[in-house]
Each structure stands twice: as structure tokens, then as C-alpha cells.
Scaffold this active site. Structure first.
Site, PDB file in Angstrom:
ATOM      1  N   SER A   1       0.840  -1.196   0.000  1.00  0.00           N
ATOM      2  CA  SER A   1       0.000   0.000   0.000  1.00  0.00           C
ATOM      3  C   SER A   1       0.885   1.259   0.000  1.00  0.00           C
ATOM      4  CB  SER A   1      -0.966  -0.045   1.191  1.00  0.00           C
ATOM      5  OG  SER A   1      -1.999   0.886   1.063  1.00  0.00           O
TER       6      SER A   1
ATOM      7  N   HIS B   1      -7.802  -5.501   0.124  1.00  0.00           N
ATOM      8  CA  HIS B   1      -6.593  -4.691   0.244  1.00  0.00           C
ATOM      9  C   HIS B   1      -5.494  -5.414   1.031  1.00  0.00           C
ATOM     10  CE1 HIS B   1      -4.395  -0.996  -0.186  1.00  0.00           C
ATOM     11  NE2 HIS B   1      -4.238  -0.874   1.116  1.00  0.00           N
TER      12      HIS B   1
END
Length: 253
Positions: A92, A222
């Protein structure tokens, strides 16, 4: 503090001569997020996880809400402290940071794993709208990765909220600055149901290296890594063997 004791955490011993994997956490994350990955790769890979200022045992240090400034500081430490064949793994926000650190190093890493993050060219910059605490926490809950018990505990929430707000600002104000990219292999990984990155956005990482590029989707959102640890660890081991030209210690038995 700028030495390795401040910036890097090693959770498991590695075999002599093992290649190194330097891991960069996500927004709101800490070095300990990579404890499980380290366990999966030890002792064949020497996993070092970056500990950002302002959290856990560095809680007394000021937070850094600018990825370019953080990359400047980290690149200096990595250049001085990290030796031998080293690949980067950033998840991320950590993928953008790993990329920016790699750009700042002359020789650079032997490879870059960019996980759960849009390619730099997908970030155009611009103002980021102010969000209330409730709006920020709703976003955190949507993407997962933070223990719900922490978010539900007022005292713990009081400690983590400034870190989350700081890191979300750093991640969301990041934008690509044209210039030399990297020459090492880049492997982009993402979850096939990640609300933060599409396959097309992940594929654009190919634009940022003059070396080989690979792309792989995993089932999940995610934080797909949490549920695909064995497969991701195996992939990392295979690529480190390929990039170094040497079998891992566990393959030499």
C-alpha cells in the site's frame, strides 16, 4: 535516530549469506505487520521490516506526513546500513515509499515487490479533502487491516488515530514526480477485490522500470497478504532465487 536499530526490525535469524527483503508497511502500519511473512521466509531470507517514526517503540518521535521527506531519510539509512543483495517489498503506502527510496539509491535494490498500490503515474496529486474522525475510521474499516478491537477501544483509538490521520495524509498527497525511475525487476501484486487498486492501475507499474515486469492477482481485498501468506512467500523465494542467481539456503539441503 538514524541508525538501523531505530529504523529496522529483524524478527527471525537468517542463514549466512541469505538474500535480504526490506519491507515497508502500509498507512497506519508498523514493522510487526511483517512478522508472519518473516516467519514464513526464515531462515532462507533475511527479512528486515521498516519501523516508521512515531509508533510503537518510536512513539516519542515526530510523525512524518510527507512521503518524499520520509524517503529522503530512509534512503540515507538504507545506503549506510543495508548491505548485500536486497529486494524491497512495500505494501500500500509502503509500495510508493519503497519505490521512492529505490529511486534515491544509486545501485538500488535487486527487485521491487509493489503490493496493493496503484502505480506512481496513477497519482496526479492535488488537494485532499478534510475528513472527520468518523469518516477516516469508516475508510479504515472498509479496507480492513486494523484490529476492530483497537478501533472500538477509546484509549487505544486515541493513540492510533493520529498515526492513521498522518499516514493517510502522506499516502493521499503523494504524487509522481517525473524523473529517473528504477532499473530493477518490478513485481506488482494486488487483491482481486481490492477497492483501492484495479488491475489496470497495478499494471502501470511497468511504466516505472526499465527492467522486467510481472503482475499477479490474489484472492482477497486490500490486505490479501493475510490470507495468501504461503503463496506470496513462495513467490518471493522464487524471485529472489531468480534475481540473485543463487538458490536459497533452504534449497541447498
Amino acid at each position: 535516530m538514524t541508525d538501523s536499530k531505530a529504523w529496522f526490525r529483524r524478527f527471525h535469524p537468517a542463514a549466512p549469506g541469505a538474500p535480504r527483503l526490506l519491507c515497508f508497511p502500509h498507512a497506519g502500519g508498523t514493522a510487526s505487520y511483517f512478522h508472519s511473512l518473516s516467519a514464513a521466509l526464515a531462515p532462507a531470507v533475511d527479512v528486515l521490516a521498516v519501523q516508521y517514526p512515531g509508533r510503537q517503540d518510536r512513539h516519542a518521535e515526530p510523525l512524518v506526513d510527507d512521503l518524499f521527506l520520509l524517503a529522503d531519510r530512509l534512503a540515507e539509512v538504507v545506503a549506510a546500513e543495508v548491505t548485500g543483495p536486497t529486494a524491497f517489498f512495500g505494501h500500500s503506502m509502503g509500495a510508493s515509499l519503497a519505490f521512492e527510496v529505490a529511486r534515491r539509491l544509486g545501485a538500488g535494490p535487486i527487485g521491487l515487490f509493489a503490493s496493493g498500490r496503484r502505480a506512481p503515474a496513477s497519482f496526479a496529486g492535488g488537494p485532499v479533502p478534510e475528513r472527520s474522525d468518523d469518516e477516516l475510521l469508516a475508510d479504515v474499516r472498509r479496507i480492513g487491516g486494523t484490529d476492530p478491537r483497537v478501533l472500538a477501544h477509546p484509549e487505544l483509538l486515541r493513540l492510533v488515530l493520529p498515526v492513521l490521520r498522518n499516514d493517510f495524509k502522506a499516502a493521499e498527497t503523494y504524487h509522481y514526480r517525473p524523473g529517473p525511475d528504477v532499473g530493477c525487476p518490478v513485481f506488482a501484486l494486488f487483491g482481486d477485490s481490492d477497492p483501492r487498486v484495479t488491475e489496470a492501475e497495478a499494471r502501470r507499474w511497468a511504466e516505472h522500470t526499465s527492467g522486467p515486469f510481472e503482475l499477479k492477482a490474489f484472492p482477497g481485498g486490500h490486505f490479501y497478504l493475510n490470507d495468501n501468506l504461503e503463496e506470496v512467500g513462495g513467490l518471493i523465494g522464487e524471485r529472489l532465487t531468480q534475481w540473485t542467481g543463487e538458490p536459497l539456503a533452504s534449497d541447498q539441503q
